[in-house]
Design a protein around this motif. Structure first.
Motif: not given
Length: 234
Positions: A6-8, A34-40
């Motif tokens: 999550v980038t803010v 690690v499996s990165v499933e989402r990037v917000f």
């Protein structure tokens, strides 16, 4: 391990700042299995941060949040993370003591709010800057300044583990659309190998899987069946 990043920051959404933190974190996590499933990418808004962190915490093994730390008006990430867990933020005495003992700051030099963290969180000290990060349950909160984020991540990198994927690249001088049949056959022959294709001046085919020997074999199989680019690619 499955994770979300999550980038803010309003500056990320407006395009004023390139979101290099997301790319760097995804690469580091992937290299650790690690499996990165989402990037917000979300704005500096407490409600938005709380919602995304809460949903991601429920869905994934780890959540990595970067950006919006500090005492200024638009640094609301700590409040958002705290709200996701129904907690308050308060001055963290360990963080304050570390900044005066190791960071070279006098207590009076610290702007009010600098060391405010969610109640009950684990402190992550900032070796490259001022604002500390923290860990709440399985949510890791890092600064947005790349040098500070990278140094802080290094302190907890060993906490992110998974099945490392071995990677082989195959370069093809044919259009991606003409490779579909060979990709399908490769998947049938090598069921545990994932295939990704990326067009550009030529097509890069990324093969990955948990068994290095199988990935190497799959890459060799494909290289024999595609035309190479006009120029050799290193």
């Amino acid at each position: 391990m499955q994770a979300a990043v999550v980038t803010v920051g309003d500056e990320l959404l407006s395009g004023d700042t390139e979101n290099t933190n997301a790319t760097w974190l995804c690469r580091e996590l992937t290299e650790r299995g690690v499996s990165v499933e989402r990037v917000f990418t979300i704005p500096d808004d407490i409600g938005d941060i709380a919602q995304i962190v809460n949903e991601s915490y429920a869905a994934y093994d780890a959540v990595l949040v970067t950006g919006g730390l500090g005492p200024t008006h638009d640094d609301v990430t700590m409040e958002g993370v705290a709200a996701a867990f129904g907690r308050d933020v308060e001055k963290n005495e360990e963080a304050a003591a570390w900044l005066t003992e190791h960071g070279g700051y006098a207590a009076g030099d610290l702007v009010d709010g600098t060391t405010h963290l969610p109640v009950g969180s684990r402190v992550l000290h900032n070796e490259e800057g001022v604002a500390p990060g923290c860990v709440v349950e399985s949510v890791y909160v890092f600064p947005g300044v790349p040098a500070e984020m990278k140094a802080m991540f290094a302190e907890v990198a060993d906490e992110f583990t998974g099945e490392v994927q071995h990677v082989e690249l195959v370069h093809a001088g044919e259009p991606e659309s003409q490779l579909v049949d060979r990709f399908a056959e490769l998947r049938e022959r090598f069921e545990d190998v994932q295939v990704g294709s990326y067009p550009g001046d030529h097509v890069r085919v990324k093969l990955s899987g948990p068994d290095e020997s199988v990935v190497v074999e799959a890459a060799a199989w494909l290289r024999e069946r595609v035309d190479p680019p006009e120029e050799t690619v290193e």
